[in-house]
Design an enzyme around this catalytic site. Structure first.
Site: not given
Length: 483
Positions: A326-327
């Site tokens: 996700h990041g």
């Protein structure tokens, strides 16, 4: 180009009309037109990043053919590694390079040394985490001899860049989507109406629920140090509705848009807010990603050892990588670790799949046990999502400490919170529709069962009216564009 923009409102009917009335004579023309339209759609944001999609497409088309035509195991494996290296290399370079450089520099600082490697001024290409995973699964499935490669470069290119799901999924498998590019498509009126209905519900989720929740969520998280525990809890709850409305709304618009062009995409959300435990929540949330990690990460890991140690190890690897996907932030990794901890009790007592059907499957309303289970899962998800939204780990910890304060038992308050009343009513309406539509692939599909046509039209008019009244004048990006 954003689904909730005027640009897309003009783009979609033009592409739809040309697709069915001009380029419908030959399948290759349709695919070529979809490819061009998809590149325009993506290039509208930043045309220079089209080269990344083309590199990914060309690499996996070529390696797929080489893997399939060779009987030499080492030769096949070397081309699979090439495909993975190119795709993950691009993903690492644009998404994770600065994260590792920053943490490398900080590690030396902790030991009293000075080391200052320079980071790069990198813009993260929209959707790179989605289309790289889609193409990697293609070559892996060919390597496993689950599918045959296509020799149609145009069809494959259109599969990789298909604009409805290009930027934020669903992450489609070649087994499902690619054959739809290789077979003649015929417009069906009922399918088109169904697609428009799902687009409408997706727009409602995004413009009415998610964007209005965002106003309060942003303020609460940005001023969390000065607010009461009850207000912070409200912020976490509203963020659950925001991210669900935002991301599942995108998926609904993507799936509905694809149906307008004769394609069927996989369901990406299956009413996860009505889950009775965390394993069920993850089976219903971002289904295309969770099944991707299950098939290409968790199951291969499970073959390399048995027993509780290996099962616990595999779950932590799975969720930590899910968080990191996700990041490039420690907050996402912490969010993944917390969900792994949530998951462990069910794994150890072997109740991961204890809730397979929908909640209250044979009744209109849930019983007390189901209400407790759904509430418990919702609260756990809301606590975990704080790490997802927080600016850093310390912010998340302080936010949690702030919630579990004696002020938790006061009424939520900050100046301007009084404007939340219409939003609460809208969320209640939204959840009622979701509840009664939970047996369908998307909630608004329940309107088809309404006996009177006038009632169906009135309900659609109500949704359109609410969108018109509560949509923000400024266009807000979808949350998952940053991933």
């Amino acid at each position: 180009m954003l689904f909730n923009s005027l640009d897309f409102a003009i783009f979609l009917p033009i592409v739809f009309s040309l697709y069915w009335f001009i380029f419908n004579k030959k399948l290759k023309w349709q695919n070529l037109f979809l490819l061009i339209a998809s590149y325009i759609f993506y290039g509208w944001w930043d045309v220079k990043f089209l080269i990344l999609i083309f590199i990914s497409t060309l690499t996996d088309y070529y390696t797929g053919l080489k893997i399939a035509t060779s009987e030499n195991h080492k030769f096949r494996k070397s081309f699979l590694i090439l495909s993975i290296f190119v795709n993950l290399g691009m993903l690492f370079g644009f998404k994770y390079f600065n994260f590792f450089i920053d943490n490398f520099n900080r590690a030396f600082t902790l030991f009293g040394s000075s080391f200052d490697l320079n980071t790069l001024d990198i813009i993260l290409p929209v959707g790179i985490s989605f289309y790289t995973f889609q193409t990697i699964s293609y070559t892996i499935d060919i390597y496993r001899r689950k599918i045959e490669p296509t020799s149609d470069f145009i069809a494959f290119s259109a599969f990789v860049s298909f604009f409805p799901q290009l930027v934020a999924g669903p992450i489609e498998r070649a087994k499902n989507l690619l054959p739809q590019f290789e077979n003649k498509r015929k417009f069906e009126f009922s399918q088109g109406i169904d697609g428009l209905r799902q687009i409408l519900w997706g727009l409602f989720k995004k413009l009415v629920i998610a964007d209005n929740c965002a106003v309060f969520v942003n303020y609460i998280f940005e001023n969390s140090a000065d607010l009461s525990g009850s207000t912070l809890l409200l912020g976490a709850v509203l963020f659950i509705f925001q991210i669900y409305g935002d991301f599942s709304g995108y998926s609904d618009i993507a799936i509905g848009t694809a149906r307008l062009f004769g394609f069927n995409l996989m369901q990406n959300f299956a009413f996860p807010l009505f889950s009775r435990d965390i394993p069920e929540f993850w089976r219903r949330w971002h289904i295309s990603l969770t099944t991707w990690f299950r098939d290409y990460l968790y199951i291969p890991l499970s073959r390399r050892g048995s027993g509780n140690f290996f099962r616990i190890r595999n779950i932590f690897i799975l969720f930590l990588i899910t968080g990191f996907w996700h990041g490039a932030k420690w907050t996402f990794i912490a969010w993944g670790a917390l969900n792994a901890i949530y998951f462990l009790p069910y794994l150890l007592i072997r109740r991961v799949k204890s809730n397979k059907g929908i909640v209250a499957e044979h009744s209109i309303f849930p019983n007390l046990k189901e209400i407790y289970q759904v509430t418990r899962s919702f609260v756990l998800a809301a606590i975990g999502i704080i790490f997802f939204r927080a600016s850093d780990i310390q912010h998340a910890i302080n936010y949690l400490i702030g919630i579990f304060d004696e002020s938790l038992f006061t009424l939520p308050y900050y100046r301007g919170l009084g404007y939340i009343r219409p939003l609460i009513i809208l969320i209640i309406f939204f959840m009622v529709v979701e509840w009664f539509g939970r047996r369908n692939k998307y909630a608004l599909e329940l309107v088809k069962s309404f006996k009177f046509k006038s009632l169906r039209r009135a309900f659609y008019f109500l949704i359109i009216l609410l969108i018109g009244l509560y949509m923000w004048s400024e266009t807000n990006d979808f949350i998952y564009f940053q991933f």
